[in-house]
Design a protein around this motif. Structure first.
Motif, mmCIF file in Angstrom:
data_model
loop_
_atom_site.group_PDB
_atom_site.id
_atom_site.type_symbol
_atom_site.label_atom_id
_atom_site.label_comp_id
_atom_site.label_asym_id
_atom_site.label_seq_id
_atom_site.Cartn_x
_atom_site.Cartn_y
_atom_site.Cartn_z
ATOM 1 N N TYR A 128 5.687 36.529 -24.294
ATOM 2 C CA TYR A 128 6.702 35.487 -24.533
ATOM 3 C C TYR A 128 6.092 34.292 -25.265
ATOM 4 N N SER A 129 4.888 33.891 -24.865
ATOM 5 C CA SER A 129 4.218 32.763 -25.532
ATOM 6 C C SER A 129 3.968 33.090 -27.001
ATOM 7 N N ALA A 130 3.508 34.311 -27.260
ATOM 8 C CA ALA A 130 3.262 34.731 -28.643
ATOM 9 C C ALA A 130 4.551 34.733 -29.453
ATOM 10 N N LEU A 131 5.658 35.120 -28.805
ATOM 11 C CA LEU A 131 6.958 35.139 -29.469
ATOM 12 C C LEU A 131 7.394 33.728 -29.859
ATOM 13 N N GLN A 132 7.112 32.755 -28.985
ATOM 14 C CA GLN A 132 7.432 31.363 -29.300
ATOM 15 C C GLN A 132 6.677 30.890 -30.544
ATOM 16 N N VAL A 133 5.396 31.254 -30.634
ATOM 17 C CA VAL A 133 4.595 30.884 -31.807
ATOM 18 C C VAL A 133 5.186 31.525 -33.059
ATOM 19 N N LYS A 134 5.495 32.807 -32.955
ATOM 20 C CA LYS A 134 6.074 33.522 -34.097
ATOM 21 C C LYS A 134 7.374 32.861 -34.551
ATOM 22 N N ASN A 135 8.249 32.544 -33.596
ATOM 23 C CA ASN A 135 9.534 31.921 -33.946
ATOM 24 C C ASN A 135 9.340 30.573 -34.632
ATOM 25 N N ALA A 136 8.391 29.770 -34.115
ATOM 26 C CA ALA A 136 8.131 28.456 -34.717
ATOM 27 C C ALA A 136 7.666 28.608 -36.162
ATOM 28 N N ILE A 137 6.815 29.583 -36.404
ATOM 29 C CA ILE A 137 6.264 29.769 -37.755
ATOM 30 C C ILE A 137 7.339 30.258 -38.723
ATOM 31 N N VAL A 138 8.095 31.290 -38.328
ATOM 32 C CA VAL A 138 9.073 31.849 -39.272
ATOM 33 C C VAL A 138 10.226 30.867 -39.518
ATOM 34 N N ASP A 139 10.561 30.063 -38.505
ATOM 35 C CA ASP A 139 11.583 29.035 -38.731
ATOM 36 C C ASP A 139 11.098 28.008 -39.750
ATOM 37 N N ARG A 140 9.826 27.610 -39.652
ATOM 38 C CA ARG A 140 9.266 26.668 -40.630
ATOM 39 C C ARG A 140 9.202 27.314 -42.019
ATOM 40 N N GLN A 141 8.860 28.585 -42.088
ATOM 41 C CA GLN A 141 8.827 29.273 -43.384
ATOM 42 C C GLN A 141 10.209 29.301 -44.030
ATOM 43 N N ARG A 142 11.230 29.562 -43.234
ATOM 44 C CA ARG A 142 12.593 29.594 -43.782
ATOM 45 C C ARG A 142 12.981 28.224 -44.341
ATOM 46 N N GLU A 143 12.539 27.148 -43.641
ATOM 47 C CA GLU A 143 12.802 25.796 -44.155
ATOM 48 C C GLU A 143 12.120 25.582 -45.506
ATOM 49 N N LEU A 144 10.881 26.089 -45.617
ATOM 50 C CA LEU A 144 10.090 25.860 -46.827
ATOM 51 C C LEU A 144 10.522 26.742 -47.990
ATOM 52 N N TRP A 145 10.728 28.036 -47.697
ATOM 53 C CA TRP A 145 10.925 29.000 -48.777
ATOM 54 C C TRP A 145 12.263 29.752 -48.726
ATOM 55 N N GLY A 146 12.969 29.651 -47.601
ATOM 56 C CA GLY A 146 14.180 30.446 -47.459
ATOM 57 C C GLY A 146 13.906 31.903 -47.137
ATOM 58 N N GLU A 147 12.677 32.227 -46.851
ATOM 59 C CA GLU A 147 12.294 33.585 -46.433
ATOM 60 C C GLU A 147 11.121 33.501 -45.470
ATOM 61 N N ARG A 148 10.772 34.635 -44.859
ATOM 62 C CA ARG A 148 9.746 34.621 -43.817
ATOM 63 C C ARG A 148 8.783 35.798 -43.955
ATOM 64 N N SER A 149 7.623 35.650 -43.316
ATOM 65 C CA SER A 149 6.621 36.723 -43.274
ATOM 66 C C SER A 149 7.063 37.843 -42.343
ATOM 67 N N SER A 150 6.521 39.015 -42.589
ATOM 68 C CA SER A 150 6.728 40.125 -41.659
ATOM 69 C C SER A 150 5.580 40.151 -40.641
ATOM 70 N N ILE A 151 5.833 40.819 -39.529
ATOM 71 C CA ILE A 151 4.810 41.002 -38.494
ATOM 72 C C ILE A 151 4.099 42.327 -38.744
ATOM 73 N N ASP A 152 2.780 42.315 -38.695
ATOM 74 C CA ASP A 152 1.990 43.541 -38.826
ATOM 75 C C ASP A 152 0.946 43.534 -37.711
ATOM 76 N N LEU A 153 1.103 44.420 -36.742
ATOM 77 C CA LEU A 153 0.188 44.441 -35.598
ATOM 78 C C LEU A 153 -1.120 45.155 -35.916
ATOM 79 N N GLU A 154 -1.146 45.977 -36.954
ATOM 80 C CA GLU A 154 -2.337 46.780 -37.255
ATOM 81 C C GLU A 154 -3.293 46.070 -38.216
#
Length: 385
Positions: free
Chosen positions: A118-144
């Protein structure tokens, strides 16, 4: 990118993640390679390093699982402060373009943040929300194989966001495609050898060598081989990656690797012919065929080279493999062989089961607590009389 001398000598806070029991040895390795302000922690060591030293540690360290470079630190008393702290404490426009993938791992806890996922998900959400503000798009998640690997640690009212530059755990050296039933991780094997003080000038023998990890790490240490030379590191994709500085440290690591062999024999015995062949494959993959000899045969029949020397082994504990009554016989026979063949030698044994270790009927002069894959072990030292 060209060299930016303004930042090359700044000291960066970081943490080395270590096997439990190797914190002091890991801290000393960091110091030996130039790290500053080194402090052993539980399963880790905190340190400071300039960028050259940080690169050096990635290439040359044997003991850590990971090296985490601190990116930001901010007060955190719950979900909202984590979200806003992640957004505000890092220049995401610089560090993570939407064309790059990322992953987030989390440890520790704070109010309302008791689950790492859940903590990791919060970090991910904060980052992709900021990316959408900056660029209107977001990074993908890659676990490997993410382009940017982030690590969050929560505790004492703080959040620490770090970059993992390793590109996978550092214990994976790349030589061990073939493994026995209960393999010892390479960084733990390297730490155990470091604790013995063996330096390559006396014979080293593993009578129960399995896939050969203890011997390979010992020979690699004696030859000064840098374990990171053949790896690809995710730090090469960092926004402030200094290609010239990295080349300097690669060259330093190559120079440190000595082509000459350790001056004394390094020998292993393995009864199972298939596992012995696996060990030989691993030795070859590590480029150490001229340094290590793997014998197929029963340790009860071994004869040792002229000593003094050192015997090291990681016999079965009965936790994962081996029935206890069979193990008592094995340990008793091992003690007989060591006493017969290795008078005047040192003997180191990794024990994960005190009941069967008693069958050695030998008195340890040192007992170093070590965790091996979650099993509470002791690295036992005996002076053979």
């Amino acid at each position: 990118m060209g060299r930016d001398n303004r930042h090359a000598h700044q000291r960066i806070p970081a943490v080395a993640v270590l096997p439990q029991g190797l914190e002091e040895a890991g801290a000393q390795e960091l110091i030996d390679l130039g790290a500053k302000a080194v402090r052993p922690l539980r399963r880790a060591a905190a340190f400071e390093a300039d960028m050259a030293c940080l690169y050096r540690l990635h290439l040359q360290c044997r003991l850590p699982f990971r090296l985490l470079r601190e990116l930001s630190r901010f007060p955190c008393d719950g979900r909202d402060s984590l979200y806003h702290g992640v957004q505000d404490s890092v220049d995401w426009e610089r560090w993570l373009h939407p064309s790059m993938s990322f992953r987030v791992d989390a440890t520790g806890s704070a109010q309302g943040l008791n689950h790492s996922h859940y903590s990791a998900l919060q970090v991910k959400n904060a980052i992709v929300d900021r990316q959408r503000e900056l660029w209107g798009e977001r990074s993908s998640i890659d676990l490997e194989e993410p382009d940017l690997h982030l690590h969050l640690h929560l505790g004492r009212g703080e959040a620490v966001l770090s970059l993992d530059g390793c590109g996978g755990s550092l214990h994976r050296r790349g030589y061990r495609a073939a493994m026995g039933a209960a393999p010892l991780k390479e960084n733990l094997a390297a730490g155990l050898i470091r604790l013995t003080g063996w330096d390559g000038t006396t014979p080293l023998v593993d009578p129960l060598c399995g896939s050969g990890t203890l011997l390979i790490e010992a020979a690699s240490l004696a030859r000064g081989q840098s374990p990171g030379l053949e790896r690809t590191f995710s730090l090469e994709g960092w926004a402030d990656f200094d290609a010239e500085l990295w080349r300097d440290e690669l060259e330093r690591a190559r120079r440190r690797s000595q082509p000459q062999q350790p001056s004394a024999p390094i020998l292993g015995w393995e009864q199972d012919a298939d596992i012995a062949e696996q060990a030989r494959s691993n030795v070859a993959a590590a480029g150490l065929e001229e340094s290590i000899t793997i014998n197929t045969g029963d340790f009860r029949d071994l004869s040792l080279p002229a000593g003094p020397g050192m015997v090291v082994c990681n016999p079965p504990y009965g936790v994962r493999i081996g029935a206890e009554d069979e193990l008592e016989t094995l340990y008793g026979d091992l003690a007989q062989v060591v006493k017969r063949e290795a008078s005047g030698w040192e003997f180191w044994l990794l024990s994960g089961n005190p009941a069967v270790t008693g069958a050695l009927r030998m008195k340890a002069s040192r007992r170093i607590p070590i965790s091996n894959g979650g099993i509470d072990c002791r690295w036992l030292h005996y002076q053979v009389r």
